[in-house]
Write an enzyme that holds these catalytic residues in place. Structure first.
Site, PDB file in Angstrom:
ATOM      1  N   CYS A  63       0.896  -1.183  -0.064  1.00  0.00           N
ATOM      2  CA  CYS A  63       0.002  -0.090  -0.002  1.00  0.00           C
ATOM      3  C   CYS A  63       1.027   1.169  -0.106  1.00  0.00           C
ATOM      4  CB  CYS A  63      -0.796   0.024   1.191  1.00  0.00           C
ATOM      5  SG  CYS A  63      -2.024   1.475   1.395  1.00  0.00           S
ATOM      6  N   CYS A  83      -2.468  15.082   2.910  1.00  0.00           N
ATOM      7  CA  CYS A  83      -3.634  15.085   2.141  1.00  0.00           C
ATOM      8  C   CYS A  83      -4.670  16.254   2.268  1.00  0.00           C
ATOM      9  CB  CYS A  83      -4.562  13.842   2.356  1.00  0.00           C
ATOM     10  SG  CYS A  83      -5.977  13.352   1.339  1.00  0.00           S
ATOM     11  N   CYS A  99     -11.034  13.940   5.055  1.00  0.00           N
ATOM     12  CA  CYS A  99     -12.109  13.063   5.375  1.00  0.00           C
ATOM     13  C   CYS A  99     -11.719  12.880   7.214  1.00  0.00           C
ATOM     14  CB  CYS A  99     -11.596  11.760   4.884  1.00  0.00           C
ATOM     15  SG  CYS A  99     -11.901  11.764   3.253  1.00  0.00           S
ATOM     16  N   CYS A 130      -9.414   9.918   8.967  1.00  0.00           N
ATOM     17  CA  CYS A 130      -8.263   9.658   8.590  1.00  0.00           C
ATOM     18  C   CYS A 130      -7.191  10.469   9.040  1.00  0.00           C
ATOM     19  CB  CYS A 130      -8.198   9.839   6.897  1.00  0.00           C
ATOM     20  SG  CYS A 130      -6.549   9.237   6.002  1.00  0.00           S
TER      21      CYS A 130
END
Length: 350
Positions: free
Chosen positions: A103, A110, A114, A117
């Protein structure tokens, strides 16, 4: 200095011709790189004059392995990797009977926000280049001395917010001259940037597209995912149907179950009505609990009930097996905890 990992074979062939070399030398150079040779002097069939030219114009820059944490539960390994500019990212190696999966991250941080997260808490620092995305696979593969056969773009960052670099990565990593990882063994996860889903569909790749959905209605989705204020579920599903029509590939919908937020039986029935009849699969994810919010994971019974309801609508469902729970293997957790430790010790750079 240019990182050679940013180049495709065709681009390096052009460079070779422009610099008085035969185009086939590009293939030779790449064959060494993807065998794990990262120094031009170690490329035995390359002439000394060409080695000098390559050293003057290129490097093969891989990130430094800062920390490696191995789960005592399932053998999952989490790599904290550092770049020359001091930025850190995470990659996670998962070992299965069918092969090694990794992954990888596509951004430092980011911008999507969200709420469940950890990688988005401090926002996006920057995009990763093609070479920096690819180098995660190479670095981990070199470290474990074993082949990686499956890739998931589901680490820190939103892949479609770094579209050009991600597309080039997909082309290079699946090429015969590269790592030759089949596109059907690659999954790209997005929170749903609608215009880019259409662009990706038109590329006619055979990768698996995964959509982070996490709710059945726009109202509920807006509570946990800011992207829902820009693109509605209706718009996302229309883009997904276009993707299915263009590629004939099944879509995966990811659904993080949060206790008391989106895990009720009425949520499951509404989701079933929304997705029934689509060529899709739902991956239920017990939410990763982080200290920055009060989201708690659903009970096993609740997850099982949710799954059964979806199956009654004719939808394929799996519940993601939790990997590396003892090593903070969820996106952003390790990077964040390491940075906090560095700050306490008076240093903000590894």
């Amino acid at each position: 200095m240019n990182n050679l990992l940013n180049y495709t074979l065709e681009e390096l062939k052009v460079w070779m011709k422009e610099n008085g070399e035969s185009a086939f030398r590009a293939q030779q150079v790449f064959s060494w790189i993807y065998k794990g040779v990262n120094e031009f002097e170690g490329m035995k069939n390359i002439s000394k004059p060409l080695v000098s030219k390559l050293k003057e114009n290129f490097n093969i820059d891989l990130p430094k392995v800062i920390e490696v944490y191995k789960s005592e539960i399932d053998g999952t390994e989490k790599f904290l990797l550092g770049f020359e500019d001091g930025n850190l990212i995470e990659s996670v190696l998962m070992r299965y009977k069918h092969g090694n999966s990794i992954c990888i991250s596509t951004q430092v941080g980011c911008a999507m926000g969200c709420k469940f997260c950890a990688s988005t808490i401090e926002g996006k620092v920057r995009n990763l280049t093609t070479s920096e995305i690819l180098s995660q696979v190479l670095t981990v593969q070199n470290f474990i001395k074993d082949r990686i056969s499956n890739i998931v773009l589901m680490g820190s960052g939103e892949p479609l917010d770094n579209y050009d670099n991600v597309i080039k990565f997909l082309e290079v990593v699946s090429a015969e001259y590269g790592l030759n990882i089949g596109q059907r063994h690659i999954t790209l996860s997005t929170c749903g940037i609608v215009p880019k889903i259409y662009e990706l569909a038109d590329k006619d790749f055979s990768i698996t597209l995964a959509i982070s959905l996490h709710a059945f209605s726009d109202e509920k989705r807006k509570e946990i995912m800011p992207i829902a204020n820009k693109y509605s579920i209706k718009e996302i599903l229309e883009a997904c149907k276009y993707y299915i029509d263009k590629t004939n590939r099944r879509i995966t919908f990811e659904y993080a179950l949060v206790k008391g937020v989106n895990d009720g039986k009425e949520d499951a029935r509404a989701l079933g009505n929304l997705l029934k009849g689509m060529l899709c699969h739902v991956n239920l994810i017990p939410v990763n609990e982080i200290k920055e919010n009060d989201f708690r994971r659903s009970s096993k019974k609740c997850i099982d009930d949710f799954s059964e309801i979806l199956k009654n609508y004719g939808i394929e469902v799996t519940t993601r097996r939790e990997m590396g729970s003892d090593i903070n293997a969820a996106c952003g957790q390790l990077r964040r905890s390491y940075m906090e430790t560095q700050e306490l010790e008076g240093s903000k750079k590894w």
